[in-house]
Design a protein around this motif. Structure first.
Motif, short mmCIF file in Angstrom:
data_model
loop_
_atom_site.label_atom_id
_atom_site.label_comp_id
_atom_site.label_asym_id
_atom_site.label_seq_id
_atom_site.Cartn_x
_atom_site.Cartn_y
_atom_site.Cartn_z
N GLY A 68 0.83 -1.20 0.00
CA GLY A 68 0.00 0.00 0.00
C GLY A 68 0.87 1.25 0.00
O GLY A 68 0.52 2.27 -0.59
N GLU A 69 2.01 1.16 0.69
CA GLU A 69 2.93 2.31 0.75
C GLU A 69 3.38 2.70 -0.66
O GLU A 69 3.46 3.89 -1.00
CB GLU A 69 4.13 1.93 1.62
N TYR A 70 3.66 1.69 -1.49
CA TYR A 70 4.08 1.95 -2.88
C TYR A 70 2.93 2.61 -3.65
O TYR A 70 3.12 3.63 -4.32
CB TYR A 70 4.45 0.60 -3.51
N ARG A 71 1.74 2.07 -3.52
CA ARG A 71 0.60 2.61 -4.29
C ARG A 71 0.26 4.04 -3.83
O ARG A 71 -0.14 4.89 -4.63
CB ARG A 71 -0.61 1.69 -4.15
N ALA A 72 0.45 4.27 -2.53
CA ALA A 72 0.09 5.59 -1.98
C ALA A 72 0.90 6.71 -2.64
O ALA A 72 0.40 7.82 -2.82
CB ALA A 72 0.32 5.60 -0.47
N LYS A 73 2.14 6.41 -3.02
CA LYS A 73 2.98 7.46 -3.63
C LYS A 73 2.34 7.95 -4.94
O LYS A 73 2.30 9.15 -5.22
CB LYS A 73 4.37 6.91 -3.92
N PHE A 74 1.85 7.02 -5.74
CA PHE A 74 1.19 7.41 -7.00
C PHE A 74 -0.08 8.20 -6.71
O PHE A 74 -0.40 9.17 -7.39
CB PHE A 74 0.85 6.17 -7.83
N MET A 75 -0.81 7.74 -5.70
CA MET A 75 -2.09 8.38 -5.42
C MET A 75 -1.90 9.81 -4.92
O MET A 75 -2.64 10.72 -5.29
CB MET A 75 -2.88 7.54 -4.42
N ARG A 76 -0.86 10.01 -4.11
CA ARG A 76 -0.59 11.38 -3.63
C ARG A 76 -0.12 12.26 -4.79
O ARG A 76 -0.43 13.45 -4.85
CB ARG A 76 0.45 11.37 -2.51
N MET A 108 -13.14 19.77 -7.16
CA MET A 108 -11.76 19.37 -7.45
C MET A 108 -10.94 19.26 -6.16
O MET A 108 -10.10 18.38 -6.02
CB MET A 108 -11.09 20.35 -8.43
N ASP A 109 -11.23 20.16 -5.20
CA ASP A 109 -10.57 20.03 -3.89
C ASP A 109 -10.95 18.69 -3.26
O ASP A 109 -10.10 18.00 -2.68
CB ASP A 109 -11.01 21.16 -2.95
N ASP A 110 -12.23 18.35 -3.38
CA ASP A 110 -12.69 17.08 -2.79
C ASP A 110 -12.05 15.88 -3.49
O ASP A 110 -11.75 14.86 -2.85
CB ASP A 110 -14.22 16.96 -2.90
N VAL A 111 -11.85 16.00 -4.81
CA VAL A 111 -11.20 14.91 -5.55
C VAL A 111 -9.79 14.69 -5.01
O VAL A 111 -9.38 13.56 -4.70
CB VAL A 111 -11.15 15.25 -7.07
N ALA A 112 -9.04 15.80 -4.86
CA ALA A 112 -7.66 15.69 -4.38
C ALA A 112 -7.64 15.12 -2.95
O ALA A 112 -6.84 14.22 -2.63
CB ALA A 112 -6.99 17.06 -4.43
N THR A 113 -8.54 15.61 -2.11
CA THR A 113 -8.60 15.12 -0.72
C THR A 113 -8.90 13.63 -0.70
O THR A 113 -8.34 12.87 0.11
CB THR A 113 -9.70 15.88 0.06
N CYS A 114 -9.78 13.19 -1.59
CA CYS A 114 -10.17 11.78 -1.62
C CYS A 114 -8.98 10.90 -2.04
O CYS A 114 -8.75 9.84 -1.44
CB CYS A 114 -11.36 11.62 -2.58
N PHE A 115 -8.20 11.34 -3.03
CA PHE A 115 -7.01 10.57 -3.40
C PHE A 115 -6.01 10.50 -2.23
O PHE A 115 -5.44 9.46 -1.95
CB PHE A 115 -6.34 11.15 -4.66
N ASP A 116 -5.83 11.64 -1.57
CA ASP A 116 -4.91 11.65 -0.42
C ASP A 116 -5.42 10.73 0.70
O ASP A 116 -4.65 10.00 1.31
CB ASP A 116 -4.78 13.09 0.14
N TYR A 117 -6.72 10.82 0.94
CA TYR A 117 -7.29 10.00 2.02
C TYR A 117 -7.07 8.50 1.74
O TYR A 117 -6.64 7.74 2.61
CB TYR A 117 -8.79 10.30 2.17
#
Ligand code: NAD
Length: 505
Positions: A68-76, A108-117
């Motif tokens: 998950g740590e690897y995938r999180a980098k792409f998502m952030r 768009m703010d919510d989209v970014a927050t959702c990817f970060d979350y």
């Protein structure tokens, strides 16, 4: 007017690919009725290619069996790219489907927050898997552990009212879980989903992990929902389409999560503060031009305060800033397309024919700045609505609020629950104990107390009855895309010993 984003092809296997049949659909700005770009119109052949690309990516393990740590980098990285491109994405979405630009930017703010979350959820998944204690099965010879892992290739079918946000509610948890996706956005508003593919590509997301096929429901959505290569279908849209999608998935014995429509009630008691309550009523009915699944489009007002309350509501509704949705400060734009406009207008006619009182609206707004083109409907309020009327029972999906009155709490709850839908409900009262009782009694998946509509990616979202089943967002959203695997290890030094050893010769 110039398109804010470049024309795109389908995004399959990490590349931009023209649709096999070479067909495209026009993209029309609903505020002006002008075509400003086009999108590819995928068919079953393109869907097959996308599922094949996702399957190859999934089986390679380069995404599905990483940490998950690897995938999180792409998502952030995707979240940051969405923030950087916010104004272009918001403009594209407003021109594509008509919502006011301030709302599109908020989305768009919510989209970014959702990817970060969900990047955080992906990391937390590593810890959950690593720290899950063995299950006590009552036999010391066995060590039984449970591992949560990616479900597989998932088909994601989404609507047009929050084009990129609804896609993100599925793409982000699916990526966090390690799934590979085929996203089919609504043909009414696909531009920002194609841009998401471009941003993911720039972020270096491995080929085949996210595929985006645009096209109509029958030509692209139906073959996706019926595709035997999927592990799951996640759907958001109308109940009628949801039924078709669920049946297609069931024929392949695949699960399908369903986020469907609603006809949610907002109950205003006699002790409510009028100014605050009226504003939440308007937000619940007119935000996103009333095109919200959870819209509180049925208003129940206590009889004692109804006349004064409705007078106030009428004045406020008539002062909503209706203008070109690209203008900052716009609070109501046009409906998404001509067919939606006709549908909403036919409900307004039905309300009048059934004897409801048109308090305000009911047609094209009078704002001079909007000119004569576009699919505009003014904020509309019907009073004197009774539960047999179509405008009370059916999802209109436009800026139309139906109002009825009640005398007792029990009556209000019964009226609110008397619906084929069960997505959301709201209560406004100064009495916390009454709010608690009503919140407990409402038959729905989301309850708002002293407000209507706020939505956070950390908390579960979804409904009951014809509003669907399953939950998106929060940790529940991640579970949608995980499979639970039991791993049982024989740890005894002894032979199992069920069969007697052969007799010595
Ligand atoms: P829709 O059902 O018309 O379309 C939704 C998606 O399904 C689109 O991508 C469409 O192309 C596709 N589709 C259409 N026919 C299909 C078929 N036969 N097979 C497979 N896919 C098909 O819905 P819409 O008009 O885009 O969106 C509005 C609806 O969505 C409303 O009912 C609204 O309440 C609901 N909605 C629900 C939620 C929620 O979270 N519960 C959120 C947003 C919207």
């Amino acid at each position: 007017m110039e398109a804010p984003v470049p024309p795109r092809q389908l995004y399959i296997g990490g590349a931009w690919v023209a649709p096999v049949k070479g067909q495209y659909m026009p993209v029309i700005n609903p505020a002006t009725e002008q075509q400003f770009t086009q999108i590819p119109a995928a068919t079953a052949e393109d869907v097959d290619a996308a599922v094949a690309a996702a399957t190859a990516a999934f089986r390679s393990g380069h995404w599905s069996r990483t940490t998950g740590e690897y995938r999180a980098k792409f998502m952030r990285a995707i979240a940051q790219k969405v923030r950087d491109a916010k104004s272009v994405l918001a403009r594209a979405e407003t021109m594509d489907m008509g919502k006011p630009i301030d709302e599109a930017e908020w989305d768009m703010d919510d989209v970014a927050t959702c990817f970060d979350y969900y990047a955080g959820q992906a990391e937390a998944l590593d810890a959950r898997n690593a720290s899950a204690p063995p299950i006590d099965v009552g036999m010391k010879e066995f060590e039984v552990r449970v591992k949560r892992e990616a479900l597989g290739v998932v088909g994601l079918i989404t609507p047009w009212n929050y084009p990129l946000l609804m896609a993100t509610w599925k793409v982000a948890p699916a990526l966090a879980a390690g799934c590979c996706c085929v996203l089919k956005p609504s043909e009414m508003a696909s531009l920002t989903c194609l841009e998401l593919a471009a941003l993911a590509h720039e972020a270096g997301l491995p080929a085949g992990v996210l595929n985006v096929v645009t096209g109509s429901g029958p030509d692209a959505g139906a073959p996706l929902s019926a595709h035997p290569g999927l592990a799951k279908v996640a759907f958001t849209g109308s109940a009628a389409t949801g039924r078709r999608v669920a049946l297609a998935a069931a024929a392949n014995i695949r699960p399908a999560s369903m986020e469907l429509g609603g006809k949610s009630a907002l109950i205003v008691f006699e002790d409510a503060e009028v100014d605050k309550a009226v504003e939440w009523c308007m937000f619940g009915a007119f935000w996103t031009n009333g095109q919200i699944c959870s819209s509180t489009s049925r208003l129940l007002v206590h009889e004692a305060v109804a006349p004064a309350f409705l007078e106030h509501l009428k004045r406020r509704a008539e002062s909503i800033n209706v203008c070109d949705p690209l203008t900052p400060g716009s609070r109501l734009g046009p409906l998404v397309c001509e067919s939606q406009y006709r549908k909403v207008m036919s409900y307004i006619e039905a309300g009048k024919a059934d004897g409801a009182t048109l308090l305000t609206g009911g047609g094209r707004p009078s704002a001079p700045s909007i000119g004569s083109a576009g699919y505009w409907v003014a904020p509309t309020v019907f009073a004197g609505v009774n539960p047999t009327m179509r405008i009370w029972k059916e999802e209109i999906f436009g800026p139309v609020l139906s109002v009825a009155t009640f005398t007792t709490e029990a009556e209000a709850v019964a009226l609110a629950n008397d619906s084929e839908f069960g997505l959301a409900g709201a209560v406004i009262s100064a009495d916390p104990e009454r709010c608690r009782r009503v919140a407990d009694a409402l038959e729905c998946g989301i309850v708002w107390v002293n407000c209507s509509q706020p939505c956070f990616c950390y908390a579960p979202w979804g409904g009951l009855k014809n509003s669907g089943h399953g939950r998106e967002l929060g940790e529940w959203g991640l579970e949608n895309f995980l499979s639970v695997k039991q791993v049982t290890k024989y740890v005894s030094p002894d032979i199992w010993g069920w069969y007697s050893p052969p007799a010595a010769k």
